[in-house]
Enzyme design. Structure first.
Site, short mmCIF file in Angstrom:
data_model
loop_
_atom_site.label_atom_id
_atom_site.label_comp_id
_atom_site.label_asym_id
_atom_site.label_seq_id
_atom_site.Cartn_x
_atom_site.Cartn_y
_atom_site.Cartn_z
N ASP A 56 81.96 3.06 81.93
CA ASP A 56 81.84 3.94 83.09
C ASP A 56 83.04 4.89 83.12
OD1 ASP A 56 80.22 4.26 85.74
OD2 ASP A 56 82.32 4.36 86.34
N ASN A 81 83.04 16.21 89.57
CA ASN A 81 81.93 17.00 90.13
C ASN A 81 82.28 17.62 91.47
OD1 ASN A 81 80.01 16.73 88.08
ND2 ASN A 81 79.25 14.78 88.87
N HIS A 86 79.92 20.84 88.93
CA HIS A 86 79.09 20.04 88.01
C HIS A 86 79.23 20.49 86.56
CE1 HIS A 86 76.92 17.50 90.89
NE2 HIS A 86 77.01 18.53 91.72
N ASP A 99 79.76 17.89 83.70
CA ASP A 99 78.90 17.84 82.51
C ASP A 99 79.73 17.91 81.24
OD1 ASP A 99 76.72 17.70 84.15
OD2 ASP A 99 76.08 19.78 83.85
N GLU A 125 77.06 8.53 84.97
CA GLU A 125 78.24 8.55 84.10
C GLU A 125 78.41 7.26 83.32
OE1 GLU A 125 79.82 7.04 88.12
OE2 GLU A 125 78.19 8.28 87.34
#
Length: 226
Positions: free
Chosen positions: A106, A114, A119, A123, A149
């Protein structure tokens, strides 16, 4: 080689077919053998061409189906495998006789990327992490974007010690990534192994998830064994 044999078989069938046709339907005369050979070759070539076109069409369909399968099993953003591929792969693990390890990963504080930077930045972090993990593992190892994620590794023929070493290698590589003016990227990892930590892949999913939770509770950026 197979297609050459197919051509030979088609010609032979054509010759036999022509011979039977002539002997049954027309009187015997001196040129019967020549006619049989010519008609047999023509008949065989026609059959071969038809078979060749069919095989090419079949090969094309197989290629299209393979491309579609790859597309369906690949995460569009990161280029690694997706949850659908994971669900398919675990169905075949019952036939795997050796040990295997499962690593849940994770990205720490991913929501901050974000929420604070947008975002597009988030990304970009996902892509960097996915590519880095893929570069660390063996060719046969499977890397999936499990959701959001979270990334999962399925390592066949890995005992727990080697799985932990792999997890630490990945964690170190991720921590060393250049993220420009944005915060450092770190990850937390939970490792489990079959048969040490469960009797099935479903047991390992639970075990790895719990180990990942403990890694988060210990301050993140660490690896925890089940």
């Amino acid at each position: 080689m197979i297609r050459v044999l197919l051509l030979f078989a088609m010609v032979l069938i054509g010759i036999i077919h022509s011979a039977l046709t002539h002997f049954m339907l027309v009187p015997f005369f001196n040129s019967i053998i020549v006619k049989c050979l010519i008609l047999g070759i023509v008949f065989g070539l026609i059959n071969y061409i038809a078979a060749e076109l069919f095989v090419r069409r079949l090969d094309k369909l197989k290629k299209v189906n393979m491309q579609l399968r790859v597309k369906l099993n690949t995460d569009k953003l990161t280029g690694i495998l997706n949850r659908r591929a994971f669900d398919e792969d675990i169905k075949n693990l019952e036939e795997h006789n050796g040990s295997y390890s499962l690593i849940f990963i994770d990205i720490d504080n991913f929501r901050d990327f974000n929420n604070r930077f947008g975002h597009d930045v988030g990304d970009g972090v996902l892509v960097k992490v996915g590519q880095t993990i893929q570069a660390c593992v063996r060719a046969g190892d499977r890397v999936y974007r499990y959701g959001g994620e979270e990334i999962v590794l399925l390592l066949r023929d890995y005992d727990k010690t080697n799985a932990w070493k792999m997890a630490e290698t990945i964690r170190s590589e991720i921590s060393g990534l250049d993220n420009g003016s944005y915060p450092q990227i770190t990850i937390s990892l939970g490792v489990s192994n079959y048969p040490d930590d469960g009797e099935s892949i479903h047991d390992l999913i639970v075990a790895s998830d719990q180990a990942l939770l403990r890694a988060k509770q210990r301050g993140k950026n660490c690896t925890v064994l089940c």
